[in-house]
Design a protein around this motif. Structure first.
Motif, PDB file in Angstrom:
ATOM      1  N   THR A   1       0.680  -1.534   0.096  1.00  0.00           N
ATOM      2  CA  THR A   1      -0.504  -0.500   0.195  1.00  0.00           C
ATOM      3  C   THR A   1       0.691   1.467   0.059  1.00  0.00           C
ATOM      4  OG1 THR A   1      -1.689   1.479   1.245  1.00  0.00           O
ATOM      5  CG2 THR A   1      -0.106   0.425   2.612  1.00  0.00           C
TER       6      THR A   1
ATOM      7  N   SER B   1      -2.317   6.195   2.114  1.00  0.00           N
ATOM      8  CA  SER B   1      -3.608   5.577   1.788  1.00  0.00           C
ATOM      9  C   SER B   1      -3.857   5.061   2.620  1.00  0.00           C
ATOM     10  CB  SER B   1      -3.558   4.530   0.759  1.00  0.00           C
ATOM     11  OG  SER B   1      -3.166   5.211  -0.443  1.00  0.00           O
TER      12      SER B   1
ATOM     13  N   VAL C   1      -5.529   2.042   4.330  1.00  0.00           N
ATOM     14  CA  VAL C   1      -6.832   0.660   4.293  1.00  0.00           C
ATOM     15  C   VAL C   1      -7.688  -0.012   4.916  1.00  0.00           C
ATOM     16  CG1 VAL C   1      -4.431  -0.595   3.746  1.00  0.00           C
ATOM     17  CG2 VAL C   1      -5.395  -0.703   5.878  1.00  0.00           C
TER      18      VAL C   1
ATOM     19  N   TRP D   1      -8.775  -5.331   5.157  1.00  0.00           N
ATOM     20  CA  TRP D   1      -8.376  -5.646   4.080  1.00  0.00           C
ATOM     21  C   TRP D   1      -7.076  -6.697   3.897  1.00  0.00           C
ATOM     22  CZ3 TRP D   1      -1.963  -4.327   4.119  1.00  0.00           C
ATOM     23  CH2 TRP D   1      -2.111  -4.249   3.116  1.00  0.00           C
TER      24      TRP D   1
ATOM     25  N   ALA E   1      -0.623   1.092  -4.293  1.00  0.00           N
ATOM     26  CA  ALA E   1      -1.922   1.635  -3.518  1.00  0.00           C
ATOM     27  C   ALA E   1      -2.199  -0.278  -2.964  1.00  0.00           C
ATOM     28  CB  ALA E   1      -2.355   3.024  -3.194  1.00  0.00           C
ATOM     29  N   ASN E   2      -2.309  -0.495  -3.379  1.00  0.00           N
ATOM     30  CA  ASN E   2      -3.033  -2.584  -3.367  1.00  0.00           C
ATOM     31  C   ASN E   2      -2.902  -3.222  -4.189  1.00  0.00           C
ATOM     32  OD1 ASN E   2      -5.216  -3.309  -1.776  1.00  0.00           O
ATOM     33  ND2 ASN E   2      -6.791  -2.011  -2.927  1.00  0.00           N
TER      34      ASN E   2
ATOM     35  N   VAL F   1      -8.805  -0.070  -0.512  1.00  0.00           N
ATOM     36  CA  VAL F   1      -7.889   0.659   0.305  1.00  0.00           C
ATOM     37  C   VAL F   1      -8.467   2.585  -0.673  1.00  0.00           C
ATOM     38  CG1 VAL F   1      -5.988   0.016   0.451  1.00  0.00           C
ATOM     39  CG2 VAL F   1      -5.845   1.767  -1.228  1.00  0.00           C
TER      40      VAL F   1
ATOM     41  N   THR G   1      -7.669   6.203  -0.729  1.00  0.00           N
ATOM     42  CA  THR G   1      -6.763   7.061  -1.221  1.00  0.00           C
ATOM     43  C   THR G   1      -6.584   8.464  -1.365  1.00  0.00           C
ATOM     44  OG1 THR G   1      -4.549   6.934  -1.931  1.00  0.00           O
ATOM     45  CG2 THR G   1      -6.478   6.856  -3.758  1.00  0.00           C
TER      46      THR G   1
END
Length: 225
Positions: A90, A94, A96, A100, A152-153, A197, A199
């Motif tokens: 991630t 961001s 989560v 997650w 980021a994910n 997530v 962001t």
């Protein structure tokens, strides 16, 4: 099973604490048989990011790459040496969701997978033009089977990561490049909107062609109309 959670950071004092708090909360949901190891990789930070990481009690590495691909790879290889068999990526801007990590476990339990590409939600549209938000919604596929790729994910098997050679030393689109490597070698990829997530909607990009730059370009197109 041990999950390595790798978070690159470049001057993220405004968002670092919220990011780490969300990660630590998600970790509390894991069953006793699964552990998680969060790691922040600080790239050329000159603000208070390091102090905040220390205050959160999270492990960290420091470097001066100015290159997110190299930063992610450095952190991931460190996490693998620490015993991580699954990597969850991630970003420091961001947050989560609480589930997650357990959603990732659920996917792996339901059907073996080598990589999971999750989705992102934008934290606030208040400072952006209404048409920017609408254009984004029209473009974004928030559904199972989507084809969006976000550093980021993004999650994957440590073994598969090492086999494909890892993140390339790219200043942007390193995530897209890695997914292409997994696809080229026939690894199973799950495109999930259950792994989420939230962001930042900031327009000041850390990567020249990253998510912030994408939003900034959308916004610019409407301001010039």
């Amino acid at each position: 099973m041990k999950i390595g959670i790798v978070i690159p950071a470049h001057n993220e004092a405004m968002t670092m604490t919220n990011c780490l708090t969300s990660v630590q909360t998600a970790m509390t949901q894991l069953p006793p048989t699964i552990t998680a190891y969060p790691l922040v990789v600080l790239d050329s930070c000159t603000d208070e990011t390091l102090a905040l990481v220390k205050a959160a009690g999270v492990d960290y590495l420091c470097c001066h790459y100015h290159c997110v691909g190299r930063v992610r790879d450095m952190g991931i290889r460190h996490a693998i040496k620490k015993g991580a068999t699954w990597i969850a990526c991630t970003d420091a801007d961001s947050i989560v969701t609480v589930d997650w990590l357990i959603q990732q476990i659920a996917h792996m339990t339901q059907q073996p997978t080598d990589m999971i590409c999750g989705v992102v939600s934008v934290d606030s549209w208040a400072h952006l033009a209404p048409q920017t938000r609408q254009d984004y919604i029209n473009h974004y596929q928030d559904s199972m089977g989507h084809r969006h790729i976000h550093g980021a994910n993004l999650m994957f098997s440590s073994e598969a990561y090492l086999t494909v050679g890892g993140f390339a030393p790219l200043p942007c689109h390193e995530d897209v490049d890695l997914v292409k490597k997994f696809e080229a070698q026939g690894y199973a990829i799950t495109w999930s909107n259950q792994v989420r997530v939230i962001t930042s909607s900031r327009l000041e990009a850390r990567a020249a062609e990253g998510f912030a730059a994408f939003l900034a370009n959308l916004e610019k197109s409407h301001l010039s109309e």
